[in-house]
Design a protein around this motif. Structure first.
Motif, PDB file in Angstrom:
ATOM      1  N   ILE A  27       0.841  -1.203   0.000  1.00  0.00           N
ATOM      2  CA  ILE A  27       0.000   0.000   0.000  1.00  0.00           C
ATOM      3  C   ILE A  27       0.872   1.248   0.000  1.00  0.00           C
ATOM      4  N   ARG A  28       1.894   1.272   0.866  1.00  0.00           N
ATOM      5  CA  ARG A  28       2.787   2.427   0.936  1.00  0.00           C
ATOM      6  C   ARG A  28       3.513   2.632  -0.400  1.00  0.00           C
ATOM      7  N   LEU A  29       4.010   1.547  -0.951  1.00  0.00           N
ATOM      8  CA  LEU A  29       4.807   1.662  -2.162  1.00  0.00           C
ATOM      9  C   LEU A  29       3.963   2.069  -3.359  1.00  0.00           C
ATOM     10  N   ARG A  30       2.736   1.614  -3.417  1.00  0.00           N
ATOM     11  CA  ARG A  30       1.867   2.014  -4.514  1.00  0.00           C
ATOM     12  C   ARG A  30       1.547   3.496  -4.466  1.00  0.00           C
ATOM     13  N   GLN A  31       1.637   4.073  -3.285  1.00  0.00           N
ATOM     14  CA  GLN A  31       1.406   5.511  -3.149  1.00  0.00           C
ATOM     15  C   GLN A  31       2.521   6.327  -3.807  1.00  0.00           C
ATOM     16  N   THR A  32       3.696   5.727  -3.950  1.00  0.00           N
ATOM     17  CA  THR A  32       4.819   6.455  -4.555  1.00  0.00           C
ATOM     18  C   THR A  32       4.753   6.440  -6.071  1.00  0.00           C
ATOM     19  N   ALA A  33       4.082   5.446  -6.652  1.00  0.00           N
ATOM     20  CA  ALA A  33       4.060   5.293  -8.107  1.00  0.00           C
ATOM     21  C   ALA A  33       3.371   6.480  -8.762  1.00  0.00           C
ATOM     22  N   GLY A  34       3.992   7.035  -9.780  1.00  0.00           N
ATOM     23  CA  GLY A  34       3.407   8.129 -10.531  1.00  0.00           C
ATOM     24  C   GLY A  34       3.515   9.487  -9.874  1.00  0.00           C
ATOM     25  N   GLN A  35       4.140   9.548  -8.704  1.00  0.00           N
ATOM     26  CA  GLN A  35       4.282  10.818  -8.011  1.00  0.00           C
ATOM     27  C   GLN A  35       5.542  11.546  -8.480  1.00  0.00           C
ATOM     28  N   PRO A  36       5.537  12.885  -8.450  1.00  0.00           N
ATOM     29  CA  PRO A  36       6.740  13.612  -8.846  1.00  0.00           C
ATOM     30  C   PRO A  36       7.870  13.404  -7.855  1.00  0.00           C
ATOM     31  N   GLY A  37       9.059  13.474  -8.354  1.00  0.00           N
ATOM     32  CA  GLY A  37      10.237  13.282  -7.513  1.00  0.00           C
ATOM     33  C   GLY A  37      11.421  12.998  -8.403  1.00  0.00           C
ATOM     34  N   ASP A  38      12.603  13.040  -7.848  1.00  0.00           N
ATOM     35  CA  ASP A  38      13.782  12.790  -8.684  1.00  0.00           C
ATOM     36  C   ASP A  38      13.865  11.310  -9.026  1.00  0.00           C
ATOM     37  N   ASP A  39      14.562  11.036 -10.119  1.00  0.00           N
ATOM     38  CA  ASP A  39      14.623   9.669 -10.633  1.00  0.00           C
ATOM     39  C   ASP A  39      15.244   8.700  -9.641  1.00  0.00           C
ATOM     40  N   GLN A  40      16.223   9.166  -8.882  1.00  0.00           N
ATOM     41  CA  GLN A  40      16.885   8.275  -7.931  1.00  0.00           C
ATOM     42  C   GLN A  40      15.904   7.780  -6.874  1.00  0.00           C
TER      43      GLN A  40
END
Length: 346
Positions: A27-40
């Motif tokens: 659940i936590r990790l799916r929240q990061t998908a598609g969000q803005p942020g640096d590539d690293q």
């Protein structure tokens, strides 16, 4: 959402995963998908998602990892996933990565009239006749880099195929590399155990090697001949009771592996070559290994003939080798799909 938030969510998810709370971690990790942020930061989230999902989610973020110049074809346009006349798939990163992701090449053949696989020069002879490359032109990366490709050719990284072709994921597959004529280093009455304790150091990654002295767990077994599955020039000190078969290159490595009854290996190229040949393999892993192996609670299985042995706690290798020795002693080995060539000694 900032890259700091992505990093915080990823770290929180990794803690959940380590404690066996995989559903919460996902659940936590799916929240990061598609969000803005640096590539690293997004790439790190992709690795964590691959680890937590048994390599079924996260390929799009993993595809953010940078390419080394040797792993690209700068003169050719990169593939967009659409059907093309000629597709050149370039093996990237280490030898083990190439062997592991070779399984996805058959899926690429449906998307181009002609598919070429450019592999590390050192692996060319071993992979030239691999069943997974049927209908594919196989050549070395050095040769591919100097060829003049047609303007309608496209190139892609081997490890990016799952990001381009939906549905590709880890699965315990049978052998997909052609077994060479075995080179057996022991008589018919012995169980020949190949051991690879040394993994090439990688900057920024924990050491994946296990101590060579722990090979005594294997050499003390009755009726066992232990042989080193490493090039002779890479062996700094040969453990007592371990035979050096004088391996020079990958072709000889494959021959010696094919002559073994079982392989015990660190997380190195042997962990992929042996089970891809169908030889029963036990992979000795850190408590928190590379993303591709998952976790002790939720391991990711890539090979039908491999068993993953995790440290019970960080830096505790002795129980891992003890477990491998126990499996050999009582005959509870991973299922093998290895079939020697007709007339070959075994």
């Amino acid at each position: 959402m900032t890259s700091r938030t992505i990093e915080a969510l990823t770290a929180e998810a990794m803690g959940m995963l380590a404690s066996g709370r995989r559903n919460e971690a996902l659940i936590r990790l799916r929240q990061t998908a598609g969000q803005p942020g640096d590539d690293q930061a997004r790439y790190a989230a992709g690795e964590a998602l691959l680890r937590a999902s048994e390599c079924r989610e996260g390929w799009d973020l993993y595809d953010l990892h940078p390419s080394r110049p040797v792993d690209t074809l700068p003169s050719v346009a990169r593939w967009d996933g659409q059907h093309c006349r000629q597709l050149v798939v370039v093996a990237e990163q280490g030898f083990g990565d190439a062997l592991q992701f070779l399984r996805f090449m058959p899926a690429a053949t449906a998307h181009a009239d002609n598919v070429v696989f450019a592999v590390h020069d050192e692996l060319l002879d071993v992979l030239r006749d691999a069943p997974a490359l049927a209908g594919v032109t196989v050549l070395s990366k050095s040769a591919a880099s100097v060829l003049e490709w047609p303007t309608d050719a496209r190139w892609e990284r081997l490890m990016s195929l799952p990001a381009r072709l939906p549905g590709l994921a880890a699965a315990p597959v049978e052998a997909y590399i052609a077994a060479p004529i075995p080179r057996r280093c022991g008589d018919a009455s012995q169980t020949v155990v190949g051991v690879a304790w040394r993994s090439t150091p990688r900057r920024g990654f924990p050491n994946r090697s296990f101590p060579a002295r722990l090979c005594h767990r294997l050499t003390r077994l009755a009726g066992v001949q232990v042989v080193a599955i490493q090039r002779s020039r890479d062996i700094r000190s040969l453990p007592a009771g371990v035979h050096d078969p004088g391996i020079v290159d990958f072709t000889e490595t494959a021959q010696v592996i094919a002559g073994c009854d079982v392989i015990v290996t660190a997380d190195t190229v042997t962990a992929h070559l042996a089970p891809a040949l169908g030889v029963p393999t036990m992979v000795c892993l850190r408590r928190e290994p590379d993303w591709r192996w998952g976790t002790p609670t939720y391991p990711t299985s890539w090979y039908a003939s491999a068993r993953l042995l995790f440290q019970p706690a960080p830096e505790r290798w002795s129980p891992v080798l003890q477990e491998a020795a126990a499996c050999i002693a009582d005959g509870t080995l991973p299922t093998s799909s290895f079939t020697p060539p007709p007339g070959a000694p075994r």
